[in-house]
Design a protein around this motif. Structure first.
Motif, short mmCIF file in Angstrom:
data_model
loop_
_atom_site.label_atom_id
_atom_site.label_comp_id
_atom_site.label_asym_id
_atom_site.label_seq_id
_atom_site.Cartn_x
_atom_site.Cartn_y
_atom_site.Cartn_z
N LEU A 174 42.98 -12.42 13.02
CA LEU A 174 44.12 -11.72 13.62
C LEU A 174 45.24 -11.48 12.62
O LEU A 174 45.67 -12.39 11.91
N THR A 175 45.71 -10.22 12.61
CA THR A 175 46.90 -9.89 11.84
C THR A 175 48.06 -9.51 12.77
O THR A 175 49.22 -9.58 12.37
N LEU A 176 47.73 -9.08 14.00
CA LEU A 176 48.76 -8.76 15.00
C LEU A 176 48.44 -9.48 16.30
O LEU A 176 47.33 -9.38 16.81
N LEU A 177 49.42 -10.20 16.81
CA LEU A 177 49.27 -10.92 18.08
C LEU A 177 50.51 -10.71 18.93
O LEU A 177 51.62 -11.05 18.52
N ASN A 178 50.31 -10.13 20.10
CA ASN A 178 51.42 -9.87 21.02
C ASN A 178 51.16 -10.62 22.33
O ASN A 178 50.26 -10.28 23.08
N LEU A 179 51.97 -11.65 22.58
CA LEU A 179 51.87 -12.46 23.79
C LEU A 179 53.16 -12.37 24.61
O LEU A 179 53.45 -13.27 25.40
N SER A 180 53.90 -11.31 24.44
CA SER A 180 55.19 -11.19 25.11
C SER A 180 55.04 -11.13 26.63
O SER A 180 53.98 -10.80 27.16
N THR B 181 46.71 -17.85 9.85
CA THR B 181 47.50 -17.59 8.64
C THR B 181 47.45 -16.15 8.16
O THR B 181 48.18 -15.78 7.24
N GLN B 182 46.59 -15.32 8.78
CA GLN B 182 46.54 -13.91 8.39
C GLN B 182 47.54 -13.06 9.18
O GLN B 182 47.70 -11.87 8.91
N LEU B 183 48.24 -13.67 10.14
CA LEU B 183 49.17 -12.93 10.99
C LEU B 183 50.25 -12.23 10.17
O LEU B 183 50.91 -12.86 9.33
N VAL B 184 50.43 -10.95 10.47
CA VAL B 184 51.50 -10.15 9.88
C VAL B 184 52.57 -9.86 10.92
O VAL B 184 53.75 -9.76 10.60
N SER B 185 52.16 -9.78 12.19
CA SER B 185 53.10 -9.48 13.27
C SER B 185 52.84 -10.41 14.45
O SER B 185 51.70 -10.56 14.90
N LEU B 186 53.91 -11.03 14.96
CA LEU B 186 53.81 -11.96 16.09
C LEU B 186 54.94 -11.68 17.07
O LEU B 186 56.10 -11.60 16.71
N ASN B 187 54.57 -11.54 18.35
CA ASN B 187 55.56 -11.30 19.41
C ASN B 187 55.31 -12.28 20.55
O ASN B 187 54.26 -12.26 21.17
N VAL B 188 56.29 -13.16 20.79
CA VAL B 188 56.21 -14.12 21.90
C VAL B 188 57.50 -14.02 22.71
O VAL B 188 58.04 -15.02 23.20
N SER B 189 58.01 -12.81 22.86
CA SER B 189 59.25 -12.59 23.61
C SER B 189 59.10 -12.96 25.08
O SER B 189 57.99 -13.02 25.61
N ASN B 190 60.25 -13.19 25.72
CA ASN B 190 60.30 -13.51 27.15
C ASN B 190 59.44 -14.72 27.49
O ASN B 190 58.71 -14.73 28.49
N SER B 191 59.53 -15.73 26.65
CA SER B 191 58.80 -16.98 26.88
C SER B 191 59.78 -18.15 26.84
O SER B 191 60.99 -17.95 26.72
N LEU C 14 52.57 -19.60 8.33
CA LEU C 14 52.26 -18.17 8.45
C LEU C 14 52.96 -17.37 7.35
O LEU C 14 53.86 -16.57 7.59
N LYS C 15 52.52 -17.59 6.13
CA LYS C 15 53.19 -17.02 4.97
C LYS C 15 53.08 -15.50 4.88
O LYS C 15 53.86 -14.86 4.16
N ASN C 16 52.13 -14.90 5.60
CA ASN C 16 51.97 -13.44 5.56
C ASN C 16 52.80 -12.72 6.62
O ASN C 16 52.82 -11.50 6.67
N LEU C 17 53.52 -13.49 7.44
CA LEU C 17 54.25 -12.92 8.56
C LEU C 17 55.38 -12.01 8.06
O LEU C 17 56.23 -12.42 7.28
#
Length: 271
Positions: A190-196, A213-223, A236-239
């Motif tokens: 995974l490079t993009l994960l959206n759990l908003s 650790t391959q994640l570039v984009s992470l969204n956990v809004s409204n949590s 997550l150094k690639n974020l």
């Protein structure tokens, strides 16, 4: 021809273009008669019929002969489970857009043989957990799966383990808890994960995904994520993009994490 005023009559002139490979008719005022003409274009690889209320289940029968299709967009068309049987023979499909349709779990069984699928958009459909995602487990080549607004809960995430090649995953809509996120932790591509919009997620979810650790984009809004949970994001150094809007996290908290552990982070919210 997207968003133009081309009608069924105009499409009849395309019959002679036997080598035509790409056709974009998104938002055009065409009907069933149009697809009868298109059925002769056997070389088509990309077809966009999105945003057309006149494209319905019965009309999809005219797509059966377009066996060279690699990309099909039916976004916001008036289709449901009944029409999915007409797609079962399109074995070369790599990209399928079914967003904002009435397609549900029983319709997905007709997609189980489309083993070349790489991108599948089921956002804002009526797809549910077990019956829906279970039908897709043969599609192990999926790299992009969009379930934004679908009816997915923790139970459904068990089936996500089959998709080891996923690079982009969106599950938004409130049905997940920390227990469900644990089933995502082994999707290491995974490079993009959206759990908003999953309001029950806590800092434990950040802990579960700390190995991605391959994640570039992470969204956990409204949590229910808090500043204390940010420590789990240090690996997550690639974020590059982090969105935590409507969480108990401040911009200064994220800036501190950026300065000490996430040097590649260039876009974050709150900011």
């Amino acid at each position: 021809m997207a968003s133009s005023k081309v009608t069924d009559y105009g499409i009849t002139y395309l019959k002679a273009l036997h080598k035509l490979a790409l056709l974009n008719m998104e938002g055009c005022p065409v009907t069933a008669a149009c697809l009868k003409s298109l059925s002769e274009l056997r070389s088509l690889k990309v077809l966009n019929l999105g945003f057309n209320d006149d494209i319905s289940d019965a009309i999809l029968a005219h797509l059966k002969d377009l066996t060279n299709l690699e990309s099909l967009n039916l976004d916001s068309c008036r289709i449901s489970d009944e029409g999915m049987v007409n797609l079962a023979g399109l074995r070369r499909l790599k990209c399928l857009e079914l967003s904002d349709t009435e397609v549900g779990s029983s319709g997905l069984c007709h997609l189980s043989g489309l083993v070349n699928l790489e991108s599948l958009n089921l956002s804002f459909t009526v797809v549910t957990d077990d019956a829906g995602l279970a039908a897709l487990t043969n599609l192990t080549g999926l790299t992009h799966l969009d379930l934004f607004g679908a009816r997915i809960t923790d139970s459904g995430t068990n089936y996500l383990r089959s998709f080891k090649n996923l690079q982009s995953l969106e599950i938004c809509g409130g049905g997940l808890t920390d227990a469900g996120v644990k089933n995502i932790k082994d999707l290491t591509s995974l490079t993009l994960l959206n759990l908003s919009q999953n309001h029950h997620l806590t800092d434990k979810s950040l802990e579960s995904i700390s190995g991605l650790t391959q994640l570039v984009s992470l969204n956990v809004s409204n949590s229910r994520v808090t500043s204390a949970g940010l420590q789990h994001l240090k690996p997550l150094k690639n974020l590059m993009s982090l969105t935590l809007e409507s969480c108990k996290v401040t911009a200064s908290d994220i800036k501190k994490l950026q300065s000490t552990d996430l040097p590649n982070l260039v876009n974050f919210r709150p900011e």
